[in-house]
Motif scaffolding. Structure first.
Motif, PDB file in Angstrom:
ATOM      1  N   THR A  81       0.833  -1.202   0.000  1.00 19.22           N
ATOM      2  CA  THR A  81       0.000   0.000   0.000  1.00 19.22           C
ATOM      3  C   THR A  81       0.869   1.254   0.000  1.00 19.22           C
ATOM      4  N   ILE A  82       1.917   1.246   0.834  1.00 17.42           N
ATOM      5  CA  ILE A  82       2.835   2.392   0.886  1.00 17.42           C
ATOM      6  C   ILE A  82       3.504   2.595  -0.464  1.00 17.42           C
ATOM      7  N   ASN A  83       3.972   1.507  -1.079  1.00 14.99           N
ATOM      8  CA  ASN A  83       4.637   1.606  -2.380  1.00 14.99           C
ATOM      9  C   ASN A  83       3.688   2.146  -3.453  1.00 14.99           C
ATOM     10  N   GLU A  84       2.420   1.701  -3.406  1.00 11.37           N
ATOM     11  CA  GLU A  84       1.437   2.198  -4.376  1.00 11.37           C
ATOM     12  C   GLU A  84       1.208   3.687  -4.190  1.00 11.37           C
ATOM     13  N   GLN A  85       1.135   4.134  -2.921  1.00 14.55           N
ATOM     14  CA  GLN A  85       0.935   5.566  -2.674  1.00 14.55           C
ATOM     15  C   GLN A  85       2.165   6.371  -3.050  1.00 14.55           C
ATOM     16  N   LYS A  86       3.343   5.797  -2.887  1.00 17.44           N
ATOM     17  CA  LYS A  86       4.562   6.486  -3.321  1.00 17.44           C
ATOM     18  C   LYS A  86       4.557   6.667  -4.834  1.00 17.44           C
ATOM     19  N   GLN A  87       4.165   5.610  -5.547  1.00 22.66           N
ATOM     20  CA  GLN A  87       4.171   5.656  -7.013  1.00 22.66           C
ATOM     21  C   GLN A  87       3.060   6.533  -7.559  1.00 22.66           C
ATOM     22  N   ASN A  88       1.925   6.573  -6.865  1.00 20.11           N
ATOM     23  CA  ASN A  88       0.795   7.360  -7.350  1.00 20.11           C
ATOM     24  C   ASN A  88       0.176   8.151  -6.193  1.00 20.11           C
ATOM     25  N   PRO A  89       0.812   9.282  -5.809  1.00 16.41           N
ATOM     26  CA  PRO A  89       0.310  10.052  -4.667  1.00 16.41           C
ATOM     27  C   PRO A  89      -1.027  10.718  -4.943  1.00 16.41           C
ATOM     28  N   HIS A  90      -1.462  10.770  -6.211  1.00 13.72           N
ATOM     29  CA  HIS A  90      -2.736  11.402  -6.561  1.00 13.72           C
ATOM     30  C   HIS A  90      -3.935  10.530  -6.193  1.00 13.72           C
ATOM     31  N   ASN A  91      -3.705   9.297  -5.744  1.00 10.43           N
ATOM     32  CA  ASN A  91      -4.812   8.420  -5.347  1.00 10.43           C
ATOM     33  C   ASN A  91      -5.197   8.597  -3.883  1.00 10.43           C
ATOM     34  N   HIS A  92      -4.616   9.585  -3.219  1.00  8.51           N
ATOM     35  CA  HIS A  92      -4.924   9.843  -1.812  1.00  8.51           C
ATOM     36  C   HIS A  92      -6.395  10.212  -1.674  1.00  8.51           C
ATOM     37  N   SER A  93      -7.032   9.770  -0.587  1.00  9.19           N
ATOM     38  CA  SER A  93      -8.473  10.015  -0.411  1.00  9.19           C
ATOM     39  C   SER A  93      -8.792  11.507  -0.349  1.00  9.19           C
ATOM     40  N   LEU A  94      -7.898  12.318   0.211  1.00 10.31           N
ATOM     41  CA  LEU A  94      -8.128  13.767   0.255  1.00 10.31           C
ATOM     42  C   LEU A  94      -8.080  14.375  -1.139  1.00 10.31           C
ATOM     43  N   ILE A  95      -7.238  13.814  -2.018  1.00  7.42           N
ATOM     44  CA  ILE A  95      -7.195  14.293  -3.406  1.00  7.42           C
ATOM     45  C   ILE A  95      -8.559  14.055  -4.043  1.00  7.42           C
ATOM     46  N   ASN A  96      -9.167  12.902  -3.750  1.00  7.58           N
ATOM     47  CA  ASN A  96     -10.507  12.609  -4.283  1.00  7.58           C
ATOM     48  C   ASN A  96     -11.528  13.617  -3.769  1.00  7.58           C
ATOM     49  N   GLU A  97     -11.415  13.997  -2.481  1.00  5.73           N
ATOM     50  CA  GLU A  97     -12.327  15.004  -1.925  1.00  5.73           C
ATOM     51  C   GLU A  97     -12.138  16.349  -2.613  1.00  5.73           C
ATOM     52  N   ILE A  98     -10.880  16.721  -2.852  1.00  9.16           N
ATOM     53  CA  ILE A  98     -10.597  17.992  -3.525  1.00  9.16           C
ATOM     54  C   ILE A  98     -11.148  17.954  -4.946  1.00  9.16           C
ATOM     55  N   ASP A  99     -10.981  16.819  -5.636  1.00  9.61           N
ATOM     56  CA  ASP A  99     -11.525  16.679  -6.994  1.00  9.61           C
ATOM     57  C   ASP A  99     -13.037  16.839  -6.991  1.00  9.61           C
ATOM     58  N   GLN A 100     -13.704  16.240  -5.994  1.00  7.80           N
ATOM     59  CA  GLN A 100     -15.158  16.348  -5.888  1.00  7.80           C
ATOM     60  C   GLN A 100     -15.573  17.788  -5.617  1.00  7.80           C
ATOM     61  N   TRP A 101     -14.831  18.465  -4.725  1.00 12.82           N
ATOM     62  CA  TRP A 101     -15.102  19.877  -4.419  1.00 12.82           C
ATOM     63  C   TRP A 101     -14.957  20.720  -5.690  1.00 12.82           C
ATOM     64  N   GLU A 102     -13.923  20.424  -6.477  1.00 10.40           N
ATOM     65  CA  GLU A 102     -13.695  21.178  -7.719  1.00 10.40           C
ATOM     66  C   GLU A 102     -14.873  20.997  -8.678  1.00 10.40           C
ATOM     67  N   ILE A 103     -15.320  19.756  -8.849  1.00  2.00           N
ATOM     68  CA  ILE A 103     -16.440  19.467  -9.760  1.00  2.00           C
ATOM     69  C   ILE A 103     -17.692  20.204  -9.303  1.00  2.00           C
ATOM     70  N   GLU A 104     -18.003  20.108  -7.985  1.00  2.00           N
ATOM     71  CA  GLU A 104     -19.203  20.764  -7.462  1.00  2.00           C
ATOM     72  C   GLU A 104     -19.109  22.281  -7.597  1.00  2.00           C
ATOM     73  N   SER A 105     -17.922  22.830  -7.353  1.00  2.00           N
ATOM     74  CA  SER A 105     -17.734  24.284  -7.465  1.00  2.00           C
ATOM     75  C   SER A 105     -17.912  24.745  -8.905  1.00  2.00           C
ATOM     76  N   ILE A 106     -17.356  23.994  -9.847  1.00  2.00           N
ATOM     77  CA  ILE A 106     -17.495  24.342 -11.270  1.00  2.00           C
ATOM     78  C   ILE A 106     -18.959  24.283 -11.677  1.00  2.00           C
ATOM     79  N   GLU A 107     -19.679  23.266 -11.195  1.00  2.00           N
ATOM     80  CA  GLU A 107     -21.110  23.169 -11.508  1.00  2.00           C
ATOM     81  C   GLU A 107     -21.871  24.377 -10.973  1.00  2.00           C
TER      82      GLU A 107
END
Length: 198
Positions: free
Chosen positions: A56-82
């Motif tokens: 799990t640590i290695n996967e997060q190192k290789q792809n830090p954009h999969n962090h759960s907070l990044i998903n929240e920020i992405d959702q916030w961005e989508i809702e804000s744009i809407e």
């Protein structure tokens, strides 16, 4: 022959027992072997958990954009744009209606001015004053069409979207303190003299 037998913790029989330093209990050879087998299985289980977590640590190192907070920020961005798109569409409709009202008003004034011009031409009754009046009316109508004062855009400092903030509850252990000043100590009672500290 000396009796060196004690009760086994598992089978509860008097046998030659061997102590386990981990749990401080006595086991016969058969039960000690089983006890060690249980401990070995626990170690394997911990090792498997460790390996899964390491992956799990290695996967997060290789792809830090999969962090759960990044998903929240992405959702916030989508809702804000809407929300912004919805608000922009509302404003477009308001401006379109207002613009159409302005154009209709200008068109009525323009037709009225046209009638006045035609009337003057037909009757051949005009002078400098009436021509100045017509010219001023035409300028006023052009100005109204080019710069409608009915509606304008005002930028408000208050946000129409919910703003988010990133709050870190833990400081990195790798940050070092930097000295930005000196330590001051004073005595000789409270006060503001050169040899006092208030």
């Amino acid at each position: 022959m000396a009796n060196d037998k004690t009760l086994c913790f598992i089978c509860n029989k008097e046998k030659i027992t061997y102590p386990c330093k981990g749990c401080s209990k006595e086991f016969c050879l058969v039960d000690l072997t089983e006890h060690r087998h249980i401990l070995t299985n626990e170690l394997h289980h911990i090792t498997n958990e460790y390996n899964e977590f390491k992956q799990t640590i290695n996967e997060q190192k290789q792809n830090p954009h999969n962090h759960s907070l990044i998903n929240e920020i992405d959702q916030w961005e989508i809702e804000s744009i809407e929300k912004i798109q919805q608000k922009a569409q509302e404003y477009r409709e308001i401006v379109t209606k207002s613009s159409q009202t302005c154009i209709n008003d200008v068109d009525m004034k323009f037709k009225d001015l046209n009638e006045q011009i035609q009337q003057m031409q037909i009757e051949n009754e005009f002078n400098e004053t009436s021509l100045t009046y017509l010219r001023n009316q035409l300028i006023e109508i052009k100005e109204q069409l080019n710069n409608p004062s009915v509606i304008s855009i005002k930028k408000d400092s208050q946000s129409i979207i919910n703003e988010v903030s990133i709050i870190s509850s833990k400081k990195s252990k790798f940050n070092k303190w930097k000295q930005n000043g000196i330590t001051v100590a004073g005595e000789n009672e409270n006060g503001e003299g050169l040899n006092q500290l208030n």
